[in-house]
Every structure is written in structure tokens, then in C-alpha cells.
Design an enzyme around this catalytic site. Structure first.
Site, short mmCIF file in Angstrom:
data_model
loop_
_atom_site.label_atom_id
_atom_site.label_comp_id
_atom_site.label_asym_id
_atom_site.label_seq_id
_atom_site.Cartn_x
_atom_site.Cartn_y
_atom_site.Cartn_z
N LYS A 205 -3.55 1.98 -12.23
CA LYS A 205 -3.44 1.87 -10.78
C LYS A 205 -2.84 3.15 -10.19
O LYS A 205 -3.33 3.69 -9.19
CB LYS A 205 -2.56 0.66 -10.42
CG LYS A 205 -2.15 0.56 -8.98
CD LYS A 205 -3.34 0.23 -8.09
CE LYS A 205 -2.99 0.40 -6.62
NZ LYS A 205 -4.15 0.29 -5.77
N CYS A 259 -0.79 3.17 -0.17
CA CYS A 259 -0.94 3.40 -1.61
C CYS A 259 -0.96 4.88 -1.98
O CYS A 259 -0.14 5.33 -2.77
CB CYS A 259 -2.21 2.73 -2.11
SG CYS A 259 -2.13 0.95 -2.00
N1 LIG Z 1 -2.34 -2.72 1.19
C1 LIG Z 1 -3.14 -2.23 0.27
O1 LIG Z 1 -4.21 -1.72 0.58
C2 LIG Z 1 -2.80 -2.31 -1.21
C3 LIG Z 1 -3.80 -2.03 -2.14
C4 LIG Z 1 -3.51 -2.13 -3.49
C5 LIG Z 1 -2.22 -2.50 -3.89
N2 LIG Z 1 -1.27 -2.76 -2.97
C6 LIG Z 1 0.04 -3.16 -3.45
O2 LIG Z 1 0.17 -4.56 -3.29
C7 LIG Z 1 1.54 -4.88 -3.00
C8 LIG Z 1 1.62 -5.66 -1.70
O3 LIG Z 1 1.12 -4.82 -0.69
P1 LIG Z 1 0.74 -5.36 0.75
O4 LIG Z 1 -0.02 -4.27 1.39
O5 LIG Z 1 0.13 -6.72 0.64
O6 LIG Z 1 2.21 -5.48 1.37
P2 LIG Z 1 2.64 -6.21 2.74
O7 LIG Z 1 3.88 -5.55 3.18
O8 LIG Z 1 1.46 -6.27 3.66
O9 LIG Z 1 2.94 -7.71 2.30
C9 LIG Z 1 3.98 -8.06 1.46
C10 LIG Z 1 4.55 -9.39 1.95
O10 LIG Z 1 5.52 -9.81 1.01
C11 LIG Z 1 6.55 -10.48 1.72
N3 LIG Z 1 7.73 -10.56 0.84
C12 LIG Z 1 8.69 -9.65 0.61
N4 LIG Z 1 9.57 -10.13 -0.30
C13 LIG Z 1 9.15 -11.37 -0.65
C14 LIG Z 1 9.62 -12.35 -1.54
N5 LIG Z 1 10.69 -12.16 -2.29
N6 LIG Z 1 8.94 -13.51 -1.62
C15 LIG Z 1 7.83 -13.72 -0.89
N7 LIG Z 1 7.34 -12.82 -0.02
C16 LIG Z 1 7.97 -11.66 0.09
C17 LIG Z 1 6.72 -9.65 2.99
O11 LIG Z 1 7.33 -10.40 4.02
C18 LIG Z 1 5.26 -9.30 3.30
O12 LIG Z 1 4.66 -10.22 4.20
C19 LIG Z 1 2.29 -3.55 -2.98
O13 LIG Z 1 2.86 -3.30 -4.22
C20 LIG Z 1 1.20 -2.54 -2.70
O14 LIG Z 1 1.52 -1.28 -3.20
C21 LIG Z 1 -1.53 -2.69 -1.63
#
Ligand SMILES: NC(=O)c1ccc[n+]([C@@H]2O[C@H](COP(=O)([O-])OP(=O)(O)OC[C@H]3O[C@@H](n4cnc5c(N)ncnc54)[C@H](O)[C@@H]3O)[C@@H](O)[C@H]2O)c1
Length: 406
Positions: A205, A259
Site C-alpha cells: 500500500k 494518501c
Molecule cells: N480516503 C481514501 O481515499 C483512502 C484510500 C485508501 C486508504 N485510506 C486509508 O483508510 C483509512 C481511513 O481513511 P478514510 O479516508 O476513510 O478516513 P476518514 O477520516 O474519512 O474516516 C475515518 C472515520 O473513523 C472515525 N473514527 C476515528 N476513531 C475511531 C474509533 N476509535 N472508532 C470508530 N470510528 C473512529 C472518524 O470519526 C471518521 O469518521 C486511513 O488509514 C486512510 O489512510 C483512505
């Protein structure tokens, strides 16, 4: 492990919500957990809090059918997914505290045979560390849980389709975990599922995004060189790409996104002596945003000297890429902040058609901003901007190739 009947997703953001929804749409009962009560309430009303095409309808349907329920607390399930944020700290070190805290919430309810998957982007060895954390508190679960890392590689704006059609890399802490995780994903993924171990999946990743960062840094560096040499960088790249083995990406006003601008630091911070190109690419892409803000600043000074008045300036776009509302790590947002600081907020209009209101920035309708402006700086190639007149009396600073005909 029996067939998964109930799944619990920790984190309902840009990745967690679509994945939870696609899982529920596949007939599995899903409990979606988020620490933000507004997110929980919105989803339970069958609505969504992010901009993502095709998602709202699907969420409304699965909530209506009782297949997806959002909550502040996890419930006993057969499979658990960690999809919480993994930002970096001020010194660019990864912050996995959200992954740790989400795991700690689950430890008391885990049972033998459960599937435990981390989807959050993590530094290498995190999955092994998290499994040790679980076993420390629940030693009886050692060798009785199926723990795997399965990163996400979807394109914001096309998430629902890519969740189903992209290939995925799945790395368990042992072979049986990899197989159990594959069993789950193959219920809805039509792309291939590639097996490996957890640390290779974690590095995969990070490598994907570091690779994009390095390639974009090359294009961004070329754009700065071409500006000095008075060469159209878009034409240059178009011509160079006619070579059968050359494929240069397009420059922009930096590198965006949650990312690409973050993940390479997860490699650099752990292997600082070894990751020279990766570190330099981060610096080049960050510098490109500063360079753009200086270009706008110089343009404003030139206009003032020529016309003896301050210009109206339209800064077009805040998101990290076209046609989305996501501002995380957005170079456009950084440029807007820089310009506003140096110009003392005077005569600056900000247009972002994907956002109605912003806490910090006062937004202006993009057509109005364009019409009023003496200087128009295109920071993001949103589709709305491509319909604006190309040739005008205005000073146009096109950092994202809006008027690129090549
Ligand atoms: N957005 C993208 O395009 C993308 C792509 C690939 C990977 N990722 C990875 O995926 C992961 C999540 O990214 P995202 O974009 O969905 O983030 P985001 O910030 O949109 O969502 C994360 C959610 O998790 C919640 N949260 C925080 N702590 C928590 C807990 N202890 N229990 C439950 N909920 C909790 C937050 O309130 C938030 O709503 C990250 O590691 C990111 O790097 C993101």
C-alpha cells in the site's frame, strides 16, 4: 470459520462507509461504528456525510432493509474491520493511535474464530503489533483469530465501483488468516485477490502511493523548469509521451490527498537513510504548492504596478483533486492559505463548487468569482471550470492544465 453473518466496521469515513455499505448490500448484517455522533445519526437516517457518487442511494437501501446500522459502540460480530484514520504527526511519524484505540474497543468482545482485518493505511509491522496487543490482553485467542491486513486502493469519486472491481492484496499474519480474509472479500470483490503476508501487504500500500508521488514529482519538477525556460509543459509531456516507453504524468499544484501526500512519510520515517528518492519527491511536491502561491503573489504585484489598483483575484478550487469535496492535505487549500496570508485577505475570492459552506474560507460562486476577477488562478481542474471562457482579458494562471489542449 463459518460464513460471516455479522460484520463490524470501526470508522465510517470515505473508506469505511462505502465498504460497510457494499458488505451490507451483499446480505451481511453490518454494524458501523464511528466516534462522531453526527456521522452515526446521518447514516441511521439513510443519508451520507461525504460526497461520493452512487453511495447515498445504496446507504438508504441497506439502512431501510435493516442491514446497516450505525452506532457509537461496537457489537459482537463474526468479522471486524479497522478503517480509522492514520495521519502523521508533526515530525512526519505515522500516528496509529486511532487503530490502537479502535482495537482496544474490540478486544473485550472478540471470540475464537473471528476475522480481524485492518484496512487503514499503516506502517510496516503494524498488523503484527496489533495482534500482539490483542493476545496480550486475551492470551486464549492466540492462534484462534484470523488477523489480516487488506489495504484499500480506491479512487475517491469512483469508490463503489472500484471497491468491487479492483484487485486487492491480502496479507494475513499466517496462511490460514490470509485464506479466511480472502473468503470474505471474494463474496463481493470481482477483481483478483492476491495473497501475501501482512508486512508485504502493508508495504505494498505504501509503495503504491510513494510510486505515484515520485512520478508526479517528476512532472511537477518539469513544470517549474519549463516555466523558467518558457516552454509549454503540457505540450512537452504530450510529445515526450509519444516515445513508446515513456509515460510522464501531468503536473498540478502539488500532490493531494489523504494518501499520496501522507503515506510515503510512513516509509521515510521508518527507513530515513534508505529512502532518498521517496523523501525528495515529497519535498518537490510540497515545494510546487509554495511555488504556485509565489506565482500568484507576483502576478498580484505586477497587476498593481501596471493598473495602480489592487486586483480582484479568483482562486479556483480547494479540493485535492477534481470533482470531489475532500480537502485533506490539499495543495490548493495550502496555496489559498498562503495567498490570503500574504495579501492580507484583500480582494481574494475562493471558489469550490463541491462545497456549499466552509468553516474557514468564505466561498464565492465560481461563475461570479471568474466574472469579477482580474486574475484567475486555476488550482483544481473541476469540471465546472472547464466550461468557463478560455480566452479573456484576465490574467490566467493555469496550474492544473484546465486550458491544456494536448
Ligand atoms: N480516503 C481514501 O481515499 C483512502 C484510500 C485508501 C486508504 N485510506 C486509508 O483508510 C483509512 C481511513 O481513511 P478514510 O479516508 O476513510 O478516513 P476518514 O477520516 O474519512 O474516516 C475515518 C472515520 O473513523 C472515525 N473514527 C476515528 N476513531 C475511531 C474509533 N476509535 N472508532 C470508530 N470510528 C473512529 C472518524 O470519526 C471518521 O469518521 C486511513 O488509514 C486512510 O489512510 C483512505
Amino acid at each position: 470459520m463459518n460464513k460471516i453473518k455479522k460484520a463490524c466496521f470501526m470508522g465510517l469515513g470515505y473508506i469505511g462507509l462505502p465498504t460497510a455499505t457494499v458488505t451490507a448490500n451483499n446480505g451481511i448484517e453490518v454494524i458501523g461504528v464511528d466516534t462522531n455522533p453526527q456521522v452515526v445519526n446521518t447514516i441511521n437516517q439513510g443519508d451520507i456525510h461525504i460526497v461520493e457518487p452512487d453511495l447515498k442511494q445504496m446507504v438508504a437501501e441497506v439502512v431501510e432493509k435493516g442491514l446497516l446500522k450505525a452506532s457509537l459502540k461496537p457489537e459482537i460480530s463474526d468479522a471486524y474491520f479497522i478503517v480509522v484514520p492514520t495521519p502523521f504527526k508533526d515530525n512526519h511519524e505515522p500516528d496509529i493511535s486511532f487503530v490502537v484505540s479502535a482495537t482496544q474497543q474490540l478486544i473485550p468482545i472478540l471470540k475464537k474464530g473471528d476475522l480481524f482485518i485492518i484496512e487503514s493505511t499503516c506502517p510496516v509491522h503494524t498488523t503484527e503489533k496489533i495482534s500482539q496487543l490483542i493476545y496480550k490482553e486475551r492470551p486464549e485467542l492466540e492462534n484462534n483469530l484470523h488477523i489480516a491486513y487488506c489495504p484499500e486502493r480506491v479512487l475517491p469519486g469512483n469508490v463503489v465501483s472500484e471497491l468491487i472491481h479492483n484487485d486487492r492484496v491480502i496479507g494475513g499474519i499466517d496462511n490460514i488468516s490470509t485464506e479466511k480474509a480472502k473468503d470474505f472479500y471474494q463474496t463481493f470483490v470481482k477483481g483478483q485477490l492476491h495473497s501475501t503476508n501482512a508486512r508485504t501487504a502493508e508495504m505494498c500500500k505504501l509503495t503504491e502511493n510513494a510510486s505515484r508521488d515520485v512520478q508526479i514529482a517528476f512532472a511537477n519538477e518539469l513544470s517549474i523548469i519549463c516555466d523558467k525556460a518558457d516552454i509549454n509543459v503540457w505540450e512537452l509531456i504530450h510529445l515526450a509521451n509519444q516515445h513508446p516507453r515513456v509515460n510522464i504524468l501531468q503536473p498540478g499544484c502539488g500532490v493531494g490527498g489523504h494518501c499520496i501526500a501522507v503515506d510515503p512519510w510512513f516509509i521515510v520515517s521508518k527507513y530515513p537513510a534508505e529512502s532518498n528518492i521517496i523523501k525528495q519527491a515529497r519535498k518537490v511536491n510540497n515545494y510546487k504548492a509554495l511555488w504556485c502561491s509565489e506565482k500568484i503573489h507576483n502576478s498580484i504585484l505586477e497587476f498593481q504596478l501596471k493598473h495602480n489598483r489592487a486586483p480582484q483575484v479568483a482562486l479556483m478550487g480547494l479540493a485535492f483533486k477534481p470533482n470531489i469535496d475532500d480537502l485533506r492535505e490539499s495543495p490548493a487549500k495550502y496555496i489559498v492559505q498562503k495567498v490570503m496570508q500574504s495579501e492580507n485577505n484583500a480582494n481574494i475570492m475562493i471558489a469550490e463548487p463541491n462545497i456549499e459552506e466552509h468553516k474557514v474560507f468564505k466561498l464565492t460562486n465560481y461563475k461570479e468569482a471568474f466574472e469579477k476577477a482580474d486574475i484567475v488562478a486555476y488550482l483544481v481542474a473541476h469540471k465546472e471550470f472547464t466550461n468557463l471562457p478560455q480566452s479573456s482579458e484576465k490574467v490566467i494562471l493555469d496550474f492544473c492544465g484546465i486550458s491544456n489542449n494536448f
